[in-house]
Write an enzyme that holds these catalytic residues in place. Structure first.
Site, mmCIF file in Angstrom:
data_model
loop_
_atom_site.group_PDB
_atom_site.id
_atom_site.type_symbol
_atom_site.label_atom_id
_atom_site.label_comp_id
_atom_site.label_asym_id
_atom_site.label_seq_id
_atom_site.Cartn_x
_atom_site.Cartn_y
_atom_site.Cartn_z
ATOM 1 C CB THR A 92 34.798 16.728 33.307
ATOM 2 O OG1 THR A 92 34.363 17.755 34.184
ATOM 3 C CG2 THR A 92 36.309 16.760 33.221
ATOM 4 N N PRO A 131 38.513 14.374 28.909
ATOM 5 C CG PRO A 131 39.119 12.261 28.102
ATOM 6 C CD PRO A 131 37.985 13.252 28.100
ATOM 7 C CD GLU A 178 30.306 19.228 41.601
ATOM 8 O OE1 GLU A 178 29.584 20.153 41.993
ATOM 9 O OE2 GLU A 178 30.116 18.033 41.893
#
Length: 401
Positions: free
Chosen positions: A137, A139, A380
């Site tokens: 992941t 920003p 997730e």
């Protein structure tokens, strides 16, 4: 008339074999002896005793327990599922710590790593000597990991074809990863980056020049968990740092499917704890001269929570059996995470209303679980993404864009 067992109304644990029941009881004992009396304090303080717990968890064989060899236990999916359930019965942060280590760090090394990478990292991660994190992941890129901006280039600005990617020469990584569990305490990070050939996985050891982390504070959820941002500025890695066995989004997405399985099983434990807290409170707390459990509206809530818990237990057990049979698909996992996290959050919220004002304190676990589940609902894979995965599966039409 015999009473339903509120912990397991349909006696589903009788479907487990002896080894799986032993793992269930062992993890439950660990949680009782090492976690339950302390976790509310960890949550309130925003801390997690990683280095104290990791060796104990490693000794129990819980890290990467569903993997074979290299110090891993080789347990069944059902055993891993009940272990996650008993861990999350204490706190989602505890289960997250274990599932990130096993499913997001050890799994890609085990599945896609070189023999040298496996030998170097898996035994240390399995024992708890080392801690890992998973950097996907960013920003600006959460639900759409294909848009990641973290890049890896061959030294000198060029890149090589994937067939030559491990043949020699260094890689230079630049980018930022966000919301990374264990990020600031990890000895190794599995970082996914864009290359000319597609997305590749890289093993970035702690202390590598240009690799820094910053811990994320002021969280209202998953406070008993370490969350960080990873910064990669001209990080130089040898060719041996690349996971050679996969190119493209298939790599990180397969890791997420492994971790999501742990989530859909784990949240059953959080739901169970909230339900039992509300049930116990309702039988001892009196209003208008009788226990709360004697009022119809309270019984409606308790009955609804029992139904939701049973549904979640059935779904987790069935998906565990499918996984052990090699028939579990990513769509099954999305269905399970979508349904079970939603059910657990509903149970936590209803349980809080039965506890009234007492339910907002850390003396009781209910609102702590509810706050944690707000994060589990979106990490997730958000509820919306899993809804679209299931929608595409039943209609044949993708609706992501």
């Amino acid at each position: 008339m015999p009473h339903l067992n509120p912990v397991d109304a349909l006696d589903l644990d009788s479907e487990l074999d002896d080894d799986e029941r032993l793992i269930r009881d062992t993890v439950a004992a660990f949680v009782r002896d090492h976690v339950n009396d302390h976790v509310a304090g960890w949550f309130e303080a925003g801390t997690f005793p990683t280095h104290e717990l990791a060796p104990v968890i490693g000794k129990l064989g819980l890290f990467g327990m569903h993997l074979d060899g290299y110090g891993c236990a080789g347990a069944s999916a059902a055993a891993y599922g009940v272990a996650c359930r008993e861990l999350e019965a204490a706190d989602s942060g505890l289960r997250s710590f274990v599932s990130v280590q096993g499913s997001l760090v050890m799994f890609p090394i085990h599945r896609y790593g070189s023999e040298e990478q496996k030998q170097e990292w898996l035994p240390r991660l399995a024992s708890g000597e080392a801690v890992g994190c998973f950097g996907l992941t960013e920003p600006d890129q959460g639900s759409d990991p294909g848009g990641m901006r973290t890049v890896a280039k061959r030294d000198g600005g060029g890149t090589s074809r994937s067939s030559e990617a491990e043949s020699g020469g260094d890689w230079i990584l630049n980018g930022t990863k966000m919301w990374i569990t264990n990020g600031s305490i990890a000895d190794v990070a599995v970082v996914w980056a864009r290359t000319e050939d597609g997305i590749r996985g890289f093993l970035v050891p702690k202390g590598t020049p240009g690799f820094t982390t910053s811990e994320i504070h002021s969280k209202l959820s998953l406070r008993a968990s370490v969350t960080a941002e990873l910064h990669l500025e001209d990080v130089r890695l040898p060719s041996s740092a690349v996971l050679p066995g996969v190119t493209g989004l298939r790599g990180p997405l397969s890791c997420l499917s492994e971790a999501r399985f742990g989530i859909l099983c784990g949240v059953v434990g959080a739901a169970r704890t909230c339900y039992l807290s509300a049930l116990d409170y309702s039988t001892t707390r009196e209003q208008f001269g009788r226990p709360l459990a004697g009022f119809q509206l309270t019984q409606r809530k308790l009955a609804g929570m029992q139904v939701g818990l049973v549904h979640s237990q059935l779904l987790a057990l069935r998906l565990s059996k499918l996984k052990d049979a090699g028939r579990l698909r990513p769509e099954h996992v999305s269905l399970g995470k979508l349904a079970n996290v939603r059910a657990a959050l509903d149970i936590a919220r209803d349980a809080r209303t039965i506890l009234g004002a007492n339910g907002i304190t850390t003396e009781y676990p209910v609102l702590r679980h509810a706050n944690n589940l707000e994060t589990v609902l979106t990490y997730e894979g958000t509820e919306e993404i899993h809804t679209l995965v299931v929608g595409e599966s039943v209609t044949g039409h993708a609706a992501y864009r």
